[in-house]
Design a protein around this motif. Structure first.
Motif, PDB file in Angstrom:
ATOM      1  N   PHE A  90       0.827  -1.207   0.000  1.00  0.00           N
ATOM      2  CA  PHE A  90       0.000   0.000   0.000  1.00  0.00           C
ATOM      3  C   PHE A  90       0.865   1.262   0.000  1.00  0.00           C
ATOM      4  N   ILE A  91       1.979   1.225   0.714  1.00  0.00           N
ATOM      5  CA  ILE A  91       2.897   2.367   0.699  1.00  0.00           C
ATOM      6  C   ILE A  91       3.442   2.593  -0.713  1.00  0.00           C
ATOM      7  N   ALA A  92       3.792   1.505  -1.395  1.00  0.00           N
ATOM      8  CA  ALA A  92       4.327   1.625  -2.760  1.00  0.00           C
ATOM      9  C   ALA A  92       3.273   2.184  -3.713  1.00  0.00           C
ATOM     10  N   ILE A  93       2.015   1.787  -3.539  1.00  0.00           N
ATOM     11  CA  ILE A  93       0.940   2.316  -4.389  1.00  0.00           C
ATOM     12  C   ILE A  93       0.789   3.821  -4.179  1.00  0.00           C
ATOM     13  N   ILE A  94       0.862   4.273  -2.935  1.00  0.00           N
ATOM     14  CA  ILE A  94       0.758   5.703  -2.642  1.00  0.00           C
ATOM     15  C   ILE A  94       1.924   6.481  -3.258  1.00  0.00           C
ATOM     16  N   LEU A  95       3.147   5.965  -3.084  1.00  0.00           N
ATOM     17  CA  LEU A  95       4.321   6.638  -3.658  1.00  0.00           C
ATOM     18  C   LEU A  95       4.247   6.651  -5.185  1.00  0.00           C
ATOM     19  N   HIS A  96       3.747   5.572  -5.769  1.00  0.00           N
ATOM     20  CA  HIS A  96       3.565   5.504  -7.220  1.00  0.00           C
ATOM     21  C   HIS A  96       2.637   6.624  -7.699  1.00  0.00           C
ATOM     22  N   ALA A  97       1.521   6.828  -6.973  1.00  0.00           N
ATOM     23  CA  ALA A  97       0.567   7.873  -7.345  1.00  0.00           C
ATOM     24  C   ALA A  97       1.168   9.268  -7.179  1.00  0.00           C
ATOM     25  N   VAL A  98       1.987   9.457  -6.151  1.00  0.00           N
ATOM     26  CA  VAL A  98       2.622  10.765  -5.925  1.00  0.00           C
ATOM     27  C   VAL A  98       3.574  11.106  -7.068  1.00  0.00           C
ATOM     28  N   VAL A  99       4.422  10.149  -7.453  1.00  0.00           N
ATOM     29  CA  VAL A  99       5.358  10.385  -8.563  1.00  0.00           C
ATOM     30  C   VAL A  99       4.601  10.651  -9.858  1.00  0.00           C
ATOM     31  N   GLN A 100       3.503   9.907 -10.066  1.00  0.00           N
ATOM     32  CA  GLN A 100       2.728  10.065 -11.293  1.00  0.00           C
ATOM     33  C   GLN A 100       2.068  11.440 -11.367  1.00  0.00           C
ATOM     34  N   GLU A 101       1.470  11.879 -10.270  1.00  0.00           N
ATOM     35  CA  GLU A 101       0.695  13.122 -10.299  1.00  0.00           C
ATOM     36  C   GLU A 101       1.575  14.354 -10.271  1.00  0.00           C
ATOM     37  N   TYR A 102       2.602  14.363  -9.438  1.00  0.00           N
ATOM     38  CA  TYR A 102       3.379  15.582  -9.225  1.00  0.00           C
ATOM     39  C   TYR A 102       4.608  15.697 -10.127  1.00  0.00           C
ATOM     40  N   ALA A 103       4.941  14.643 -10.865  1.00  0.00           N
ATOM     41  CA  ALA A 103       6.117  14.718 -11.741  1.00  0.00           C
ATOM     42  C   ALA A 103       5.776  14.329 -13.180  1.00  0.00           C
TER      43      ALA A 103
END
Length: 338
Positions: A44-57
């Motif tokens: 679940f942590i990896a899914i959240i970090l994946h979404a952060v990289v996708q949205e903000y970068a």
């Protein structure tokens, strides 16, 4: 206070053991079924970090590049993997340096099986397994095309097989070095893809990746032969003892099993090299075809330009007769009689 014990089960690695040393006691870890709960939390942590990289970068860069749907999907894939491989590369390098696996190569097979792991080694493996397991639901979240799903599933399965195999067979030290080499080559490959999406004519990083790929494959094969072929046979025989945690490690006492593993590794590395050579040949063929087509187009353009320049003159020759620009023969001037 009520849920603290349950929360620690999800957050922290389990199965800690106090191992006596010359300086006192050292807390180390081994694997067990409770690791699945910890891996689930970090998925679940990896899914959240994946979404952060996708949205903000990645999404912000995609809006500027205006890529097609196919390139958009590949750009997202390479962008996520560049972030992951760079982080894992730095982390893995820090672990192998601090644990002394590079300075002392004999530690890769000495005192095998390596049942007890330092905290940072076990936590690294749990996070690696969590990342590659999180890639399965990401195929749905990212809306990956059906044509790309088999390729990505094959890649995920190979990573999970190798990482879990090194973890369960107590080959964690060898696995760290091999992951370091693998992630180094993969980082350059996906970085080259990102640069190519921004500038299609810039392929310098692909040449760097080709060199790094060949070097890492040679080091990988050398390490396998050194550790499995020459190092492990010198280790004292270890009997099957599930209580100690060497449930699978005793298999390497069998020379037939060791040679089978080594043969499979060599065949796998040979198949990877064959695909790499095929990819490079196809890439060079496309490059030379493009260069030759450009030369032909330039030559044809030069010929047309010369033809236009000739037609701009008073006339041009056709079948031995001088023609004017409209296709008729120019009139000859009559000479006046003297």
């Amino acid at each position: 206070q009520v849920t603290a014990k349950t929360a620690f089960l999800f957050i922290l690695p389990q199965y800690n053991v106090s191992v006596p040393t010359a300086d006192g006691e050292l807390v180390q870890y081994h694997y067990g079924l409770k690791d699945l709960v910890t891996i689930l939390f970090y998925i679940f942590i990896a899914i959240i970090l994946h979404a952060v990289v996708q949205e903000y970068a990645l999404d912000k860069i995609n809006r500027r590049l205006h890529l097609s749907k196919v390139k958009h999907s590949k750009f997202n894939e390479s962008g996520q993997l560049v972030a992951f491989h760079l982080t894992s590369l730095i982390w893995c390098l820090y672990v192998v340096v601090t644990e002394g696996y590079i300075s002392n190569p004999r530690s890769l097979w000495e005192n095998y099986p390596h049942i007890y792991l330092p905290y940072q080694v076990k936590f690294f493996y749990l996070c690696q397994l969590a990342y590659w397991l999180h890639a399965l639901p990401e195929l749905y979240f990212q809306k990956v095309r059906k044509e790309e799903i088999p390729r990505q599933l094959r890649c995920i399965a190979l990573y999970l097989l190798h990482i879990a195999g090194a973890y369960l067979l107590n080959l964690t030290r060898l696995g760290l070095i091999l992951l370091l080499l693998q992630y180094l080559a993969e980082f350059f490959f996906h970085m080259a893809r990102l640069v190519c999406f921004t500038d299609e004519n810039n392929e310098k990083l692909f040449n760097v990746w080709a060199v790094v790929f060949v070097v890492t494959r040679l080091f990988t094969l050398t390490l396998y032969i050194l550790v499995i072929g020459f190092g492990l046979p010198r280790v004292e025989s270890q009997a099957l003892d599930p209580e100690r945690g060497n449930l699978f490690s005793f298999l390497f006492n069998n020379i037939l099993f060791r040679m089978s593993v080594l043969l499979l590794v060599c065949l796998f590395q040979a198949s990877v090299m064959w695909r790499f050579i095929h990819f490079q040949l196809r890439r060079w063929r496309e490059y030379w075809n493009e260069q030759s087509s450009r030369k032909r187009a330039a030559a044809a353009a030069g010929t047309k330009q010369q033809t236009k320049l000739l037609k701009r003159d008073s006339g041009y020759h056709e079948n031995g007769v001088v023609k004017a620009e409209n296709g008729t023969s120019p009139r000859t001037k009559k000479l006046k009689s003297p």
